[in-house]
Scaffold this motif. Structure first.
Motif, PDB file in Angstrom:
ATOM      1  N   GLY A   1       0.818  -1.065   0.063  1.00 42.87           N
ATOM      2  CA  GLY A   1       0.152   0.257   0.161  1.00 42.87           C
ATOM      3  C   GLY A   1       0.785   1.332  -0.063  1.00 42.87           C
ATOM      4  N   TYR A   2       2.137   1.159   0.249  1.00 39.60           N
ATOM      5  CA  TYR A   2       2.579   2.284   0.252  1.00 39.60           C
ATOM      6  C   TYR A   2       3.675   2.684  -1.640  1.00 39.60           C
ATOM      7  N   GLU A   3       3.988   3.716  -1.557  1.00 38.93           N
ATOM      8  CA  GLU A   3       4.118   4.681  -2.614  1.00 38.93           C
ATOM      9  C   GLU A   3       5.952   4.523  -2.691  1.00 38.93           C
ATOM     10  N   ILE A   4       6.073   4.225  -3.381  1.00 41.21           N
ATOM     11  CA  ILE A   4       7.815   3.408  -3.272  1.00 41.21           C
ATOM     12  C   ILE A   4       8.369   3.693  -4.495  1.00 41.21           C
ATOM     13  N   ALA A   5       9.447   5.206  -4.396  1.00 41.36           N
ATOM     14  CA  ALA A   5      10.520   5.175  -4.944  1.00 41.36           C
ATOM     15  C   ALA A   5      11.880   4.620  -5.126  1.00 41.36           C
ATOM     16  N   GLY A   6      12.849   4.792  -5.962  1.00 49.06           N
ATOM     17  CA  GLY A   6      13.825   4.396  -6.301  1.00 49.06           C
ATOM     18  C   GLY A   6      14.973   4.455  -7.416  1.00 49.06           C
ATOM     19  N   THR A   7      15.979   3.849  -7.435  1.00 45.24           N
ATOM     20  CA  THR A   7      17.064   3.506  -8.381  1.00 45.24           C
ATOM     21  C   THR A   7      17.840   2.785  -8.201  1.00 45.24           C
ATOM     22  N   GLY A   8      18.728   2.968  -9.550  1.00 46.36           N
ATOM     23  CA  GLY A   8      19.265   1.783  -9.370  1.00 46.36           C
ATOM     24  C   GLY A   8      20.005   0.997 -10.453  1.00 46.36           C
ATOM     25  N   THR A   9      21.261   0.034 -11.459  1.00 46.20           N
ATOM     26  CA  THR A   9      21.024  -0.639 -12.364  1.00 46.20           C
ATOM     27  C   THR A   9      21.043  -1.798 -11.235  1.00 46.20           C
ATOM     28  N   ILE A  10      20.577  -2.404 -12.331  1.00 42.78           N
ATOM     29  CA  ILE A  10      19.945  -4.518 -12.306  1.00 42.78           C
ATOM     30  C   ILE A  10      20.869  -5.087 -12.975  1.00 42.78           C
ATOM     31  N   THR A  11      21.799  -6.010 -12.400  1.00 40.42           N
ATOM     32  CA  THR A  11      22.985  -6.911 -13.484  1.00 40.42           C
ATOM     33  C   THR A  11      21.893  -8.642 -13.435  1.00 40.42           C
ATOM     34  N   ALA A  12      22.219  -9.043 -14.262  1.00 35.42           N
ATOM     35  CA  ALA A  12      21.508 -10.511 -15.128  1.00 35.42           C
ATOM     36  C   ALA A  12      21.128 -11.147 -13.310  1.00 35.42           C
ATOM     37  N   ASP A  13      22.279 -10.999 -12.602  1.00 39.44           N
ATOM     38  CA  ASP A  13      22.066 -12.085 -11.408  1.00 39.44           C
ATOM     39  C   ASP A  13      21.705 -10.942  -9.885  1.00 39.44           C
ATOM     40  N   GLY A  14      21.149 -10.265  -9.872  1.00 43.04           N
ATOM     41  CA  GLY A  14      20.232  -9.298  -8.991  1.00 43.04           C
ATOM     42  C   GLY A  14      21.238  -8.361  -8.148  1.00 43.04           C
ATOM     43  N   ASN A  15      22.516  -7.588  -8.227  1.00 42.03           N
ATOM     44  CA  ASN A  15      22.965  -7.053  -7.881  1.00 42.03           C
ATOM     45  C   ASN A  15      22.377  -5.836  -8.649  1.00 42.03           C
ATOM     46  N   VAL A  16      22.312  -5.138  -6.752  1.00 36.14           N
ATOM     47  CA  VAL A  16      22.053  -3.457  -8.010  1.00 36.14           C
ATOM     48  C   VAL A  16      23.155  -2.498  -7.662  1.00 36.14           C
TER      49      VAL A  16
ATOM     50  N   GLU B   1      17.581  -8.268  -1.420  1.00 33.85           N
ATOM     51  CA  GLU B   1      17.255  -7.655   0.245  1.00 33.85           C
ATOM     52  C   GLU B   1      16.569  -6.363  -0.385  1.00 33.85           C
ATOM     53  N   ALA B   2      16.110  -6.432  -1.421  1.00 32.28           N
ATOM     54  CA  ALA B   2      14.959  -4.794  -1.281  1.00 32.28           C
ATOM     55  C   ALA B   2      12.933  -5.699  -0.918  1.00 32.28           C
ATOM     56  N   VAL B   3      13.641  -7.294  -2.002  1.00 34.55           N
ATOM     57  CA  VAL B   3      12.237  -7.858  -1.393  1.00 34.55           C
ATOM     58  C   VAL B   3      12.049  -8.448  -0.439  1.00 34.55           C
ATOM     59  N   ASP B   4      13.216  -8.014   0.204  1.00 40.66           N
ATOM     60  CA  ASP B   4      12.815  -9.072   1.887  1.00 40.66           C
ATOM     61  C   ASP B   4      12.748  -7.526   2.491  1.00 40.66           C
ATOM     62  N   TYR B   5      12.992  -6.291   2.541  1.00 41.67           N
ATOM     63  CA  TYR B   5      12.639  -5.614   3.532  1.00 41.67           C
ATOM     64  C   TYR B   5      11.341  -4.924   2.777  1.00 41.67           C
ATOM     65  N   LEU B   6      10.721  -5.183   1.749  1.00 40.22           N
ATOM     66  CA  LEU B   6       9.037  -4.899   1.580  1.00 40.22           C
ATOM     67  C   LEU B   6       8.252  -5.944   2.080  1.00 40.22           C
ATOM     68  N   ILE B   7       8.583  -7.548   2.409  1.00 38.47           N
ATOM     69  CA  ILE B   7       7.509  -7.914   2.602  1.00 38.47           C
ATOM     70  C   ILE B   7       7.587  -7.936   3.784  1.00 38.47           C
ATOM     71  N   ASN B   8       8.540  -7.239   5.335  1.00 38.66           N
ATOM     72  CA  ASN B   8       8.433  -7.737   5.948  1.00 38.66           C
ATOM     73  C   ASN B   8       8.226  -6.057   6.748  1.00 38.66           C
ATOM     74  N   LEU B   9       7.188  -5.532   5.611  1.00 41.02           N
ATOM     75  CA  LEU B   9       6.873  -3.936   6.062  1.00 41.02           C
ATOM     76  C   LEU B   9       5.294  -4.099   6.390  1.00 41.02           C
ATOM     77  N   THR B  10       5.283  -3.063   7.567  1.00 38.61           N
ATOM     78  CA  THR B  10       3.575  -3.289   8.319  1.00 38.61           C
ATOM     79  C   THR B  10       2.795  -3.209   7.131  1.00 38.61           C
ATOM     80  N   PRO B  11       1.812  -3.543   5.883  1.00 38.49           N
ATOM     81  CA  PRO B  11       1.423  -3.033   5.291  1.00 38.49           C
ATOM     82  C   PRO B  11       0.582  -1.460   6.252  1.00 38.49           C
ATOM     83  N   LYS B  12       0.283  -1.042   4.727  1.00 37.98           N
ATOM     84  CA  LYS B  12       0.143   0.216   5.092  1.00 37.98           C
ATOM     85  C   LYS B  12      -1.254   0.529   5.554  1.00 37.98           C
ATOM     86  N   LYS B  13      -2.680   0.991   6.509  1.00 38.42           N
ATOM     87  CA  LYS B  13      -3.503   1.021   6.170  1.00 38.42           C
ATOM     88  C   LYS B  13      -4.317   2.450   5.660  1.00 38.42           C
TER      89      LYS B  13
END
Length: 340
Positions: free
Chosen positions: A255-270, A328-340
């Motif tokens: 439910g959050y508004e999430i922005a960001g930036t960063g390159t991505i490699t084929a093996d998932g490094n930012v 890391e980004a996925v893990d952070y989001l999974i552990n977020l408290t859902p926005k009310k």
């Protein structure tokens, strides 16, 4: 005194003023761009909806004239770069634009591969040829090939990678001719070019081009990423998150508004990007609540540290999160408290 005589100085000043807009300096100016919602431009077939939003962020970059240069000098969040820091030596504006668009294409391919593999979905590639990014001066390709040309075959031979393409040329002798089958603006064409040594690198031979692979990623369900004229690789992380979110039932946005930036490699490094300060400003303007910034493994001058400094300076409530990998980004989001 005639009216014409009185008007003459005004006309001269006006002409000089207008001409100065078109006279460019050997600098580029960057300024805050936009934060653009990704769900409308990325469509996974039968993908899941999301309650919140993932956004890519951009900077506006252009050649400086005297006015944009002076404005940037006086502006806190506009930055001036010497031309040599943006364009490579001997690289034309056309070549620079072509390189940025192909960097974006590579970013999209990496993002699709990372997100589909994370979702446990097979990925395959169809190799189509190579694209010409740059033409080296004083080499045989100069005047015969253009940035953006797609080379499909050499001497009527197809290839399965850019490496095999380069190997074939390296087997030729200096002075040998090769025939390239190319597509230019969707029209087929054949060009004969002589193999030569590079003036700067006498031990290296070729025709004088920098190239990048042209390949199509094959996945099911299908995915479309419509980036129009946005160039560069910096949206890779956010592409990956949006694609993965549409592939999986659990809504990572919570439910959050999430922005960001960063390159991505084929093996998932930012990886790091340019203009992080301007991107923080752009994300704050649209009300982003979370911003993912490349951490660069904790380097002192990392994108993350620059982002935190800017966030404090503009007094934003946006949370800046350091990221080194897609997981890391996925893990952070999974552990977020859902926005009310």
């Amino acid at each position: 005194m005639s009216k014409i005589f009185k008007l003459r100085p005004i006309v001269v000043v006006a002409v000089v003023f207008m001409a100065s807009f078109f006279y460019t300096l050997p600098y580029y100016v960057s300024k805050p761009g936009m934060a653009k919602e990704l769900e409308p431009i990325i469509q996974v077939e039968n993908g899941y909806d999301e309650k919140g939003t993932f956004m890519l962020t951009t900077v506006r970059m252009g050649k400086a004239n005297i006015y944009s240069y002076l404005i940037a000098k006086a502006s806190k969040y506009q930055k001036i770069y010497p031309e040599k820091d943006i364009r490579r030596e001997d690289e034309t504006e056309e070549e620079y634009s072509t390189r940025q668009l192909h960097l974006m294409d590579t970013s999209k391919l990496n993002a699709i591969e990372v997100s589909y593999k994370k979702a446990g979905i097979p990925v395959d590639y169809h190799y189509k040829g190579v694209y010409v990014l740059n033409i080296f001066p004083d080499m045989p390709a100069e005047g015969k090939l253009l940035p953006g040309d797609r080379i499909i075959k050499i001497d009527d031979r197809s290839f399965t990678s850019s490496a095999s393409f380069i190997d074939y040329v390296n087997e030729k002798q200096v002075g040998d001719s090769i025939t390239l089958s190319i597509e230019r603006n969707d029209s087929p064409k054949e060009v004969t070019i002589t193999v030569a040594t590079y003036p700067q690198y006498p031990s290296k031979k070729g025709v004088g081009i920098e190239l990048v692979e042209d390949k199509e990623i094959i996945v099911k369900p299908t995915v479309k990423v419509n980036t129009d004229e946005i160039g560069g690789p910096s949206a890779g992380l956010m592409f990956s998150l949006e694609i993965y979110n549409q592939l999986t039932k659990e809504d990572l946005t919570q439910g959050y508004e999430i922005a960001g930036t960063g390159t991505i490699t084929a093996d998932g490094n930012v990886g790091p990007i340019g203009g992080i300060e301007q991107k923080i400003v752009a994300a704050d303007k649209v009300g982003a609540e979370i911003f993912f910034a490349p951490n660069e493994k904790g380097e002192k001058d990392s994108n993350y540290n620059a982002a935190v400094k800017t966030a404090k300076d503009i007094k934003t409530k946006m949370k800046i999160v350091p990221i080194d990998t897609f997981d890391e980004a996925v893990d952070y989001l999974i552990n977020l408290t859902p926005k009310k």
